[in-house]
Design a protein around this motif. Structure first.
Motif, PDB file in Angstrom:
ATOM      1  N   GLY A 127       0.781  -1.234   0.000  1.00  0.00           N
ATOM      2  CA  GLY A 127       0.000   0.000   0.000  1.00  0.00           C
ATOM      3  C   GLY A 127       0.808   1.276   0.000  1.00  0.00           C
ATOM      4  N   GLY A 128       2.095   1.165   0.299  1.00  0.00           N
ATOM      5  CA  GLY A 128       2.908   2.374   0.345  1.00  0.00           C
ATOM      6  C   GLY A 128       4.299   2.086   0.857  1.00  0.00           C
ATOM      7  N   ALA A 129       5.024   3.149   1.190  1.00  0.00           N
ATOM      8  CA  ALA A 129       6.399   3.015   1.656  1.00  0.00           C
ATOM      9  C   ALA A 129       6.632   3.914   2.854  1.00  0.00           C
ATOM     10  CB  ALA A 129       7.380   3.378   0.546  1.00  0.00           C
ATOM     11  N   GLN A 130       7.382   3.389   3.801  1.00  0.00           N
ATOM     12  CA  GLN A 130       7.929   4.203   4.879  1.00  0.00           C
ATOM     13  C   GLN A 130       9.388   4.461   4.527  1.00  0.00           C
ATOM     14  OE1 GLN A 130       9.540   2.408   8.296  1.00  0.00           O
ATOM     15  NE2 GLN A 130       8.657   3.841   9.744  1.00  0.00           N
ATOM     16  N   ILE A 131       9.748   5.735   4.440  1.00  0.00           N
ATOM     17  CA  ILE A 131      11.106   6.091   4.042  1.00  0.00           C
ATOM     18  C   ILE A 131      11.762   6.898   5.154  1.00  0.00           C
ATOM     19  CG2 ILE A 131      12.513   7.277   2.314  1.00  0.00           C
ATOM     20  CD1 ILE A 131      10.361   6.744   0.261  1.00  0.00           C
ATOM     21  N   VAL A 132      12.999   6.537   5.463  1.00  0.00           N
ATOM     22  CA  VAL A 132      13.760   7.192   6.524  1.00  0.00           C
ATOM     23  C   VAL A 132      14.605   8.310   5.919  1.00  0.00           C
ATOM     24  CG1 VAL A 132      15.472   6.880   8.342  1.00  0.00           C
ATOM     25  CG2 VAL A 132      13.831   5.047   7.849  1.00  0.00           C
ATOM     26  N   TYR A 133      14.426   9.515   6.440  1.00  0.00           N
ATOM     27  CA  TYR A 133      15.207  10.677   6.010  1.00  0.00           C
ATOM     28  C   TYR A 133      15.994  11.177   7.216  1.00  0.00           C
ATOM     29  CZ  TYR A 133      11.741  10.589   2.258  1.00  0.00           C
ATOM     30  OH  TYR A 133      10.919  10.189   1.235  1.00  0.00           O
ATOM     31  N   ASN A 134      17.320  11.258   7.091  1.00  0.00           N
ATOM     32  CA  ASN A 134      18.097  11.716   8.244  1.00  0.00           C
ATOM     33  C   ASN A 134      18.104  13.237   8.331  1.00  0.00           C
ATOM     34  OD1 ASN A 134      20.667  12.870   7.044  1.00  0.00           O
ATOM     35  ND2 ASN A 134      20.832  10.782   6.221  1.00  0.00           N
ATOM     36  N   TRP A 135      18.323  13.710   9.518  1.00  0.00           N
ATOM     37  CA  TRP A 135      18.257  15.139   9.814  1.00  0.00           C
ATOM     38  C   TRP A 135      19.195  15.929   8.903  1.00  0.00           C
ATOM     39  CZ3 TRP A 135      18.407  17.094  15.609  1.00  0.00           C
ATOM     40  CH2 TRP A 135      18.203  18.488  15.637  1.00  0.00           C
ATOM     41  N   ARG A 136      20.413  15.454   8.724  1.00  0.00           N
ATOM     42  CA  ARG A 136      21.404  16.195   7.930  1.00  0.00           C
ATOM     43  C   ARG A 136      20.940  16.409   6.494  1.00  0.00           C
ATOM     44  NH1 ARG A 136      27.062  16.535   8.768  1.00  0.00           N
ATOM     45  NH2 ARG A 136      28.209  17.226   6.921  1.00  0.00           N
ATOM     46  N   SER A 137      20.323  15.385   5.905  1.00  0.00           N
ATOM     47  CA  SER A 137      19.890  15.512   4.510  1.00  0.00           C
ATOM     48  C   SER A 137      18.754  16.522   4.365  1.00  0.00           C
ATOM     49  CB  SER A 137      19.444  14.148   3.977  1.00  0.00           C
ATOM     50  OG  SER A 137      18.232  13.721   4.588  1.00  0.00           O
ATOM     51  N   LEU A 138      17.963  16.670   5.412  1.00  0.00           N
ATOM     52  CA  LEU A 138      16.822  17.594   5.368  1.00  0.00           C
ATOM     53  C   LEU A 138      17.202  19.026   5.737  1.00  0.00           C
ATOM     54  CD1 LEU A 138      14.161  15.279   7.039  1.00  0.00           C
ATOM     55  CD2 LEU A 138      14.457  15.736   4.593  1.00  0.00           C
ATOM     56  N   GLU A 139      18.269  19.187   6.507  1.00  0.00           N
ATOM     57  CA  GLU A 139      18.764  20.518   6.877  1.00  0.00           C
ATOM     58  C   GLU A 139      20.281  20.539   6.683  1.00  0.00           C
ATOM     59  OE1 GLU A 139      18.510  23.875  10.474  1.00  0.00           O
ATOM     60  OE2 GLU A 139      18.231  21.744  10.944  1.00  0.00           O
ATOM     61  N   PRO A 140      20.739  20.640   5.454  1.00  0.00           N
ATOM     62  CA  PRO A 140      22.185  20.597   5.202  1.00  0.00           C
ATOM     63  C   PRO A 140      22.934  21.792   5.788  1.00  0.00           C
ATOM     64  CG  PRO A 140      20.965  21.107   3.187  1.00  0.00           C
ATOM     65  CD  PRO A 140      19.954  20.722   4.206  1.00  0.00           C
ATOM     66  N   GLU A 141      22.240  22.922   5.919  1.00  0.00           N
ATOM     67  CA  GLU A 141      22.815  24.098   6.572  1.00  0.00           C
ATOM     68  C   GLU A 141      21.774  24.691   7.508  1.00  0.00           C
ATOM     69  OE1 GLU A 141      24.898  26.952   4.017  1.00  0.00           O
ATOM     70  OE2 GLU A 141      24.658  25.522   2.368  1.00  0.00           O
ATOM     71  N   LYS A 142      22.233  25.415   8.480  1.00  0.00           N
ATOM     72  CA  LYS A 142      21.319  25.954   9.480  1.00  0.00           C
ATOM     73  C   LYS A 142      20.248  26.830   8.821  1.00  0.00           C
ATOM     74  CE  LYS A 142      21.426  27.982  14.112  1.00  0.00           C
ATOM     75  NZ  LYS A 142      22.295  28.553  15.174  1.00  0.00           N
ATOM     76  N   ASN A 143      19.014  26.481   9.088  1.00  0.00           N
ATOM     77  CA  ASN A 143      17.839  27.209   8.577  1.00  0.00           C
ATOM     78  C   ASN A 143      17.666  27.096   7.062  1.00  0.00           C
ATOM     79  OD1 ASN A 143      17.058  28.140  11.161  1.00  0.00           O
ATOM     80  ND2 ASN A 143      18.544  29.817  11.011  1.00  0.00           N
TER      81      ASN A 143
END
Length: 319
Positions: free
Chosen positions: A49-65
């Motif tokens: 029915g779908g996928a659970q995907i893991v995204y790490n913090w660094r990839s989502l915020e490569p630089e502050k803000n």
């Protein structure tokens, strides 16, 4: 004299008399950011029915803000095009020695006290203890940054993704070198604050807290487990966990009895069969647990609505 019962009343009485049958959990796959395309053949199956995907913090915020949600955008578009659902895990802890996947500023700026701490993990049956890292969520400054990330993701994806889950509660720190400011109570309070914040900013998508163990606690002797499930039930929050291991003693003395106690009282129950989970063996057969054994326990005892399956699960290799 024979009293006739109206058909509509009879239907109600019959519904009350019959036991409520558990529904079979929906199957999702579990994978990491950037690996969805490699699982395209599995995703095409009608029983996924779908996928659970893991995204790490660094990839989502490569630089502050400065946030980068391009991979979530890409995965969401692919899954929507296939009429599948996306569940995202926003990862702040890691299980490899060199995996420090948090933004550099968190580790370099003094106000965050190093940002992460070393932790240890037993990733499965017969495996050695592994080293890794965990974000210092007991530190208010670190926690504020994580919540800003949650808010940014919610602003873009609330209602677009099927659900979000916060990582497992278990961490294992070196008791002889505890980080500054850490206490089990502070850690519990910090995780609960993050959960309440996630529920506040995600008003449309499901919110699920992964819970398996709490530091310092066994058999709910600090009432951490009890308080979390009570809070989740009262606030339309889902609960889940990284491992389905039928009747395993450690889990039966921690989270599992609460899943059973709160069956039907939680917004969603989402459990996982990850790669380490597949290493556990049924003590009665001395064989790895089968798909049917995982599903039966998840359905009957844990009340699972969704199972996130590792793409290496043997049954997924069969057509």
């Amino acid at each position: 004299m024979i009293t006739k019962i109206r058909p509509d009343v009879a239907a109600v009485l019959l519904a009350v008399a019959l036991p409520v049958l558990a529904k079979t959990p929906e199957n999702f796959i579990y994978t990491s950011s950037g690996e969805l395309e490699a699982a395209s053949a599995i995703m095409a199956r009608n029983d996924i029915g779908g996928a659970q995907i893991v995204y790490n913090w660094r990839s989502l915020e490569p630089e502050k803000n400065k946030y980068d949600f391009s991979q979530i955008e890409k995965d969401l578009a692919r899954l929507k095009g296939a009429n599948k659902k996306l569940f995202i895990q926003i990862q702040d802890r890691f299980f490899e020695q060199d995996a420090r996947y948090v933004p550099d500023y968190l580790m370099s700026e003094a106000r965050y006290g190093g940002g992460i701490s070393p932790q240890f993990d037993n990733p499965g049956e017969g495996k050695p203890i592994g080293a890794g890292w965990v974000a210092q969520q007991w530190d208010p400054a670190v926690r504020q940054r994580y919540q800003l990330l949650l808010a940014a993701i919610a602003e873009r994806f609330d209602g677009q993704v099927y659900g979000v889950n916060l990582p497992e509660t278990a961490i294992d720190l070196d008791k002889n070198k505890l980080p500054k400011g850490f206490s089990c109570d502070n850690y519990f309070a910090g995780e609960m604050e993050n959960l309440a914040f996630a529920r506040k900013v995600f008003t449309k998508s499901h919110v699920v807290q992964y819970v398996n163990f709490w530091p310092c606690e066994w058999n709910n002797d600090h009432n951490y487990m009890g308080r979390l499930f009570e809070f989740a039930s009262a606030n339309h929050i889902g609960v889940g966990g990284p491992d389905i291991v039928p009747n395993r003693k450690a889990q039966m003395k921690n989270s599992y009895p609460f899943f059973n106690k709160y069956k039907g009282k939680l917004a969603l129950v989402a459990m996982a069969v990850q790669e380490p989970t597949l290493t556990y063996r049924n003590p009665k057969t001395d064989k790895p647990f089968s798909k049917d054994e995982f599903v039966l326990f998840a359905e009957d005892y844990l009340g699972a609505d969704i199972i996130f399956w590792s793409t290496t699960s043997p049954w997924l290799a069969k057509k």
